[in-house]
Design an enzyme around this catalytic site. Structure first.
Site, PDB file in Angstrom:
ATOM      1  N   HIS B 117       0.879  -1.175   0.000  1.00  0.00           N
ATOM      2  CA  HIS B 117       0.000   0.000   0.000  1.00  0.00           C
ATOM      3  C   HIS B 117       0.915   1.224   0.000  1.00  0.00           C
ATOM      4  CE1 HIS B 117      -3.851   1.964   1.497  1.00  0.00           C
ATOM      5  NE2 HIS B 117      -2.970   2.913   1.668  1.00  0.00           N
ATOM      6  N   CYS B 150      -3.466  10.880   4.841  1.00  0.00           N
ATOM      7  CA  CYS B 150      -3.701  10.504   6.230  1.00  0.00           C
ATOM      8  C   CYS B 150      -3.666  11.772   7.074  1.00  0.00           C
ATOM      9  CB  CYS B 150      -2.653   9.514   6.703  1.00  0.00           C
ATOM     10  SG  CYS B 150      -2.805   9.095   8.455  1.00  0.00           S
ATOM     11  N   ASN B 159      -2.318   8.674  -2.051  1.00  0.00           N
ATOM     12  CA  ASN B 159      -2.196   7.270  -2.417  1.00  0.00           C
ATOM     13  C   ASN B 159      -1.721   7.263  -3.869  1.00  0.00           C
ATOM     14  OD1 ASN B 159      -3.439   5.501  -0.319  1.00  0.00           O
ATOM     15  ND2 ASN B 159      -5.153   6.885  -0.620  1.00  0.00           N
TER      16      ASN B 159
END
Lengths: 277, 212
Positions: B117, B150, B159
């Site tokens: 991720h 975040c 991301n």
């Protein structure tokens, strides 16, 4: 909107302080085709030429070569493409004709003891022809290498390549040109540049072209934007434990300078991230 | 469950400081809480996925040891998570640190139970994902149009964009079964709705050359 000559000179001088050992300074192309480069002689004569650093310039033909040498150039670059259509649109002749012209440059360069680097454009795809065969790239690279270019820089001009096509293309080229004489020049138009560069490094390529703040593109390839940012490349190389000798902070400062001068945002993610913290 | 979920995810961090800042407790305490979740999930036959944050670096602690990542991953896996997604939460990782971290984790967890991720904060995501794929990882998290970050990791943005990952996987000859155009349409929809530009270079390029 043309970048003022003093700004260009300052940019190159700042890059000279970062630890980079090769800085392509300007292009002796006809101002008729690329007016932004009309001040090539002034730039060449105005920059600080630090010892140990090479300042090659682009020379599309014999006339450009002669002007470049007269202006103090000690290394030049010539360029071809792995695509007929791109060559036609970019410099208005066929690949064969373009290499013939370069023959004259090579002869003059040899006589003047000036090293010549060869660029091959569209190695992973062409904005006009689409797919490009690895064999064609190998053929053009081999010709330029045999003509006397000490290094061949393989350019993904519109950034369309992926690690898959990079591997395929390099495999073909490495059959004809020693890996020690190869370099990659990846555009980041589709975000693939660093992944493509990583594959090239894994295959033994050890010279990578980049542009501070990810500036630059190609006026003749519609939609093409963005060389890979030197800052992002150096960040990756540092992480791989590869010693580049480049001071990332000084590089970022140089990027900040030129982006302010151009009134635009940087294309470097490393720069963006660092400014935020 | 009441709302109809048939799979859930829990999360831990490889960093004490991040755990404290993000969910206000230690790594140990957070894992204890998750044990309850995982136990209930097992009773109801609900698969649980485990996320490990800060796998390649922490906004508070800085460097994170691969051994710590392996330790936290192993605990989550042993508890019953079917898959562990290793997150480069602030995108500081490079192919070098990705390789070292995966080597450590792969000693404790089977490859087929691993996912990555990656955040693209430093532009390293695709190179890091490529490295993971080369090492055998076959599950990659991403976000359409590269949305999301975040709120607890200062400076963290982005991301990796699903469109850009798919583009690379297609180029590698990997069959994803994903329709890139439909992903770009989804990206276009959400960016319009949020009034922001996409973080996907593939989407931007397609827009510039008039492919859309």
């Amino acid at each position: 909107n043309i970048v003022p000559t003093p700004v260009k000179i300052n940019l190159i001088n700042m890059l000279s302080e970062t630890g980079l050992q090769v800085i392509e300074a300007t292009s002796f192309v006809s101002p008729k085709w690329v007016p932004q480069m009309a001040d090539h002689t002034e730039v060449m004569q105005g920059i600080n030429k630090l010892p140990g650093i090479s300042y090659p310039v682009l020379t599309p033909n014999l006339k450009g070569f002669q002007e470049a040498v007269a202006a103090g150039a000690k290394e030049v670059s010539i360029f071809g493409a792995a695509s007929e259509l791109f060559t036609k649109k970019n410099i208005n002749c066929s690949i064969e004709e373009s290499l013939e012209r370069f023959g004259a440059v090579m002869t003059a360069a040899r006589a003047a003891d000036v090293p010549v680097r060869g660029y091959v454009s569209c190695v992973l795809g062409c904005p006009y022809e689409g797919k490009i065969s690895p064999a064609k790239v190998a053929e053009v690279s081999k010709k330029m290498y045999s003509m006397g270019c000490y290094e061949i820089s393989l350019g993904d001009t519109i950034g369309i390549g992926t690690p898959g096509s990079m591997k395929e293309m390099l495999t073909a080229v490495m059959k004809e040109v020693p890996v020690g004489a190869l370099a990659v020049h990846c555009h980041d138009t589709y975000g693939q540049a660093l992944a493509n560069i990583l594959v090239a490094l894994q295959m033994g390529v050890s010279v990578v072209d980049a542009s501070v703040a990810g500036l630059g593109g190609c006026p003749y390839a519609q939609g093409a934007s963005g060389n890979v940012a030197t800052e992002d490349l150096v960040y990756m190389l540092n992480g791989l434990g590869i010693h580049t000798g480049v001071d990332l902070q000084k590089l970022m400062d140089t990027g900040t300078f030129i982006c302010n001068a151009l009134n635009r945002r940087t294309n470097s993610k490393v720069s963006q991230a660092c400014c935020r913290l | 469950i009441a709302a109809g979920a048939t799979e859930v995810s829990v999360f831990g961090a490889a960093s004490e400081a991040f755990s404290k800042m993000n969910i206000n407790c230690s790594i140990d305490e957070s894992i204890e809480k998750f044990e309850e979740v995982v136990k209930s999930a097992r009773h109801m036959n609900i698969p649980v996925r485990g996320y490990v944050s800060c796998a390649l670096g922490c906004p508070y602690e800085g460097s994170i040891r691969p051994a710590k990542v392996a330790e936290v991953s192993k605990r989550l896996y042993s508890m019953g998570c079917y898959e562990i997604s290793l997150g480069d939460t602030i995108g500081v990782g490079t192919p070098g640190s990705m390789k070292r971290m995966l080597e450590a984790v792969m000693k404790e967890i089977p490859l087929s139970a691993l996912a990555v991720h990656c955040h693209d904060t430093y532009g390293q995501a695709l190179a890091n994902i490529l490295t993971a794929i080369q090492m055998g990882v076959a599950v990659v998290d991403s976000s359409v149009a590269g949305l999301g970050g975040c709120p607890y990791a200062k400076g963290a943005t982005g991301n990796v964009a699903t469109e850009d990952v798919i583009y690379m996987l297609n180029g590698l000859g990997i069959n994803t079964g994903v329709n890139l155009y439909k992903v770009m349409e989804a990206g276009n929809f959400i960016c319009t709705a949020l009034n922001k530009t996409t973080n996907s270079k593939v989407a931007q390029a397609s827009f510039n050359t008039g492919t859309i």
